[in-house]
Design a protein around this motif. Structure first.
Motif, PDB file in Angstrom:
ATOM      1  N   GLN A 258       0.828  -1.218   0.000  1.00 32.99           N
ATOM      2  CA  GLN A 258       0.000   0.000   0.000  1.00 32.99           C
ATOM      3  C   GLN A 258       0.859   1.262   0.000  1.00 32.99           C
ATOM      4  O   GLN A 258       0.383   2.340   0.368  1.00 32.99           O
ATOM      5  CB  GLN A 258      -0.920  -0.005   1.229  1.00 32.99           C
ATOM      6  N   ALA A 259       2.121   1.138  -0.395  1.00 34.29           N
ATOM      7  CA  ALA A 259       3.056   2.262  -0.331  1.00 34.29           C
ATOM      8  C   ALA A 259       3.809   2.389  -1.653  1.00 34.29           C
ATOM      9  O   ALA A 259       3.491   1.726  -2.630  1.00 34.29           O
ATOM     10  CB  ALA A 259       4.028   2.028   0.827  1.00 34.29           C
ATOM     11  N   LEU A 260       4.822   3.252  -1.649  1.00 33.93           N
ATOM     12  CA  LEU A 260       5.731   3.396  -2.773  1.00 33.93           C
ATOM     13  C   LEU A 260       7.122   2.967  -2.341  1.00 33.93           C
ATOM     14  O   LEU A 260       7.517   3.195  -1.198  1.00 33.93           O
ATOM     15  CB  LEU A 260       5.786   4.859  -3.243  1.00 33.93           C
ATOM     16  N   CYS A 261       7.834   2.351  -3.261  1.00 32.14           N
ATOM     17  CA  CYS A 261       9.214   1.955  -3.034  1.00 32.14           C
ATOM     18  C   CYS A 261      10.036   2.412  -4.231  1.00 32.14           C
ATOM     19  O   CYS A 261       9.488   2.792  -5.264  1.00 32.14           O
ATOM     20  CB  CYS A 261       9.336   0.439  -2.878  1.00 32.14           C
ATOM     21  N   GLY A 262      11.347   2.358  -4.097  1.00 29.37           N
ATOM     22  CA  GLY A 262      12.229   2.711  -5.202  1.00 29.37           C
ATOM     23  C   GLY A 262      13.373   1.729  -5.292  1.00 29.37           C
ATOM     24  O   GLY A 262      13.902   1.278  -4.278  1.00 29.37           O
ATOM     25  N   ARG A 263      13.749   1.363  -6.544  1.00 32.58           N
ATOM     26  CA  ARG A 263      14.851   0.426  -6.759  1.00 32.58           C
ATOM     27  C   ARG A 263      15.800   0.975  -7.815  1.00 32.58           C
ATOM     28  O   ARG A 263      15.393   1.742  -8.695  1.00 32.58           O
ATOM     29  CB  ARG A 263      14.327  -0.941  -7.162  1.00 32.58           C
ATOM     30  N   ILE A 264      17.055   0.567  -7.709  1.00 31.93           N
ATOM     31  CA  ILE A 264      18.070   0.972  -8.673  1.00 31.93           C
ATOM     32  C   ILE A 264      17.747   0.336 -10.021  1.00 31.93           C
ATOM     33  O   ILE A 264      17.652  -0.884 -10.135  1.00 31.93           O
ATOM     34  CB  ILE A 264      19.478   0.531  -8.236  1.00 31.93           C
ATOM     35  N   ALA A 265      17.576   1.186 -11.038  1.00 29.52           N
ATOM     36  CA  ALA A 265      17.304   0.698 -12.390  1.00 29.52           C
ATOM     37  C   ALA A 265      18.546   0.783 -13.272  1.00 29.52           C
ATOM     38  O   ALA A 265      18.752  -0.055 -14.147  1.00 29.52           O
ATOM     39  CB  ALA A 265      16.166   1.495 -13.020  1.00 29.52           C
TER      40      ALA A 265
ATOM     41  N   LEU B  48      14.407   2.897  -1.523  1.00 30.98           N
ATOM     42  CA  LEU B  48      13.339   3.654  -0.859  1.00 30.98           C
ATOM     43  C   LEU B  48      12.257   2.658  -0.478  1.00 30.98           C
ATOM     44  O   LEU B  48      11.867   1.837  -1.307  1.00 30.98           O
ATOM     45  CB  LEU B  48      12.704   4.687  -1.796  1.00 30.98           C
ATOM     46  N   LYS B  49      11.757   2.737   0.757  1.00 29.68           N
ATOM     47  CA  LYS B  49      10.704   1.812   1.200  1.00 29.68           C
ATOM     48  C   LYS B  49       9.603   2.550   1.946  1.00 29.68           C
ATOM     49  O   LYS B  49       9.862   3.547   2.635  1.00 29.68           O
ATOM     50  CB  LYS B  49      11.274   0.764   2.165  1.00 29.68           C
ATOM     51  N   ASN B  50       8.403   1.999   1.826  1.00 32.07           N
ATOM     52  CA  ASN B  50       7.271   2.371   2.685  1.00 32.07           C
ATOM     53  C   ASN B  50       6.890   3.843   2.670  1.00 32.07           C
ATOM     54  O   ASN B  50       6.588   4.420   3.717  1.00 32.07           O
ATOM     55  CB  ASN B  50       7.543   1.932   4.133  1.00 32.07           C
ATOM     56  N   PHE B  51       6.866   4.466   1.495  1.00 32.20           N
ATOM     57  CA  PHE B  51       6.465   5.863   1.403  1.00 32.20           C
ATOM     58  C   PHE B  51       4.969   5.946   1.139  1.00 32.20           C
ATOM     59  O   PHE B  51       4.459   5.364   0.193  1.00 32.20           O
ATOM     60  CB  PHE B  51       7.258   6.581   0.305  1.00 32.20           C
TER      61      PHE B  51
ATOM     62  N   TRP C 256       5.059  12.498   0.069  1.00 25.97           N
ATOM     63  CA  TRP C 256       5.005  11.179   0.689  1.00 25.97           C
ATOM     64  C   TRP C 256       6.105  11.095   1.730  1.00 25.97           C
ATOM     65  O   TRP C 256       7.179  11.663   1.564  1.00 25.97           O
ATOM     66  CB  TRP C 256       5.237  10.088  -0.365  1.00 25.97           C
ATOM     67  N   SER C 257       5.843  10.386   2.809  1.00 28.14           N
ATOM     68  CA  SER C 257       6.872  10.189   3.832  1.00 28.14           C
ATOM     69  C   SER C 257       6.993   8.701   4.109  1.00 28.14           C
ATOM     70  O   SER C 257       6.065   7.933   3.901  1.00 28.14           O
ATOM     71  CB  SER C 257       6.530  10.960   5.113  1.00 28.14           C
ATOM     72  N   GLY C 258       8.150   8.316   4.577  1.00 27.05           N
ATOM     73  CA  GLY C 258       8.398   6.904   4.863  1.00 27.05           C
ATOM     74  C   GLY C 258       9.853   6.664   5.150  1.00 27.05           C
ATOM     75  O   GLY C 258      10.585   7.532   5.584  1.00 27.05           O
ATOM     76  N   GLY C 259      10.264   5.461   4.850  1.00 29.44           N
ATOM     77  CA  GLY C 259      11.643   5.082   5.076  1.00 29.44           C
ATOM     78  C   GLY C 259      11.711   3.618   5.422  1.00 29.44           C
ATOM     79  O   GLY C 259      10.667   2.983   5.656  1.00 29.44           O
ATOM     80  N   PRO C 260      12.883   3.091   5.357  1.00 25.48           N
ATOM     81  CA  PRO C 260      14.188   3.736   5.238  1.00 25.48           C
ATOM     82  C   PRO C 260      14.578   4.059   3.797  1.00 25.48           C
ATOM     83  O   PRO C 260      13.949   3.620   2.854  1.00 25.48           O
ATOM     84  CB  PRO C 260      15.133   2.687   5.817  1.00 25.48           C
ATOM     85  N   LEU C 261      15.660   4.841   3.676  1.00 32.76           N
ATOM     86  CA  LEU C 261      16.308   5.148   2.410  1.00 32.76           C
ATOM     87  C   LEU C 261      17.735   4.611   2.503  1.00 32.76           C
ATOM     88  O   LEU C 261      18.326   4.606   3.590  1.00 32.76           O
ATOM     89  CB  LEU C 261      16.381   6.653   2.164  1.00 32.76           C
TER      90      LEU C 261
END
Length: 141
Positions: free
Chosen positions: A45-52, A84-87, A94-99
């Motif tokens: 239910q959040a946003l994450c980010g991965r190295i592309a 990026l996790k759980n934003f 958006w807020s979350g973490g960790p980064l």
């Protein structure tokens, strides 16, 4: 008169779609460092980010997370690494973490993503209340 009303009605329906697109951080973003590209995507239910992508990955596609402070994690591949996790949030912030920064092995427990506009994303990571760092990423088209 009917044509004007129809055009006004159509524009009113179309405007929220445009605004919604400009407030969506999902996609690929160029980072400030070393030709990096991070993909922001939905996770649970959040946003994450991965190295592309990154300059180092173009030279060595099998680059590992060698700067990780945890020796047990140093052999994992950098490509696809979650940074990026759980934003959660919306309406441009958006807020979350960790980064996590695989270049340095630094980790921020919490952070914020804020869209300045459709193509500019502020990424802020904090390791303590007043100890934060911000980068500005640009959308890759």
């Amino acid at each position: 008169m009917k044509l004007l009303a129809a055009v006004t009605f159509a524009a009113a329906l179309y405007a929220p779609a445009i605004a919604g697109d400009t407030l969506d951080p999902k996609g690929f973003w160029k980072t400030e460092k070393k030709g990096g590209v991070v993909e922001i995507f939905p996770c649970d239910q959040a946003l994450c980010g991965r190295i592309a992508d990154a300059a180092i990955l173009r030279k060595n596609p099998r680059q590992t997370d060698s700067n990780n402070p945890d020796p047990a994690l140093r052999n994992r591949p950098v490509r696809g690494l979650i940074v990026l996790k759980n934003f959660t949030g919306g309406a441009g912030e958006w807020s979350g973490g960790p980064l996590y920064d695989p270049d340095t092995g630094d980790r921020a427990s919490r952070g914020r993503l804020r869209l300045r506009d459709a193509n500019t994303l502020e990424v802020r990571g904090c390791i303590a209340r007043f100890l934060c760092q911000t980068q500005v990423w640009t959308r890759r088209h």
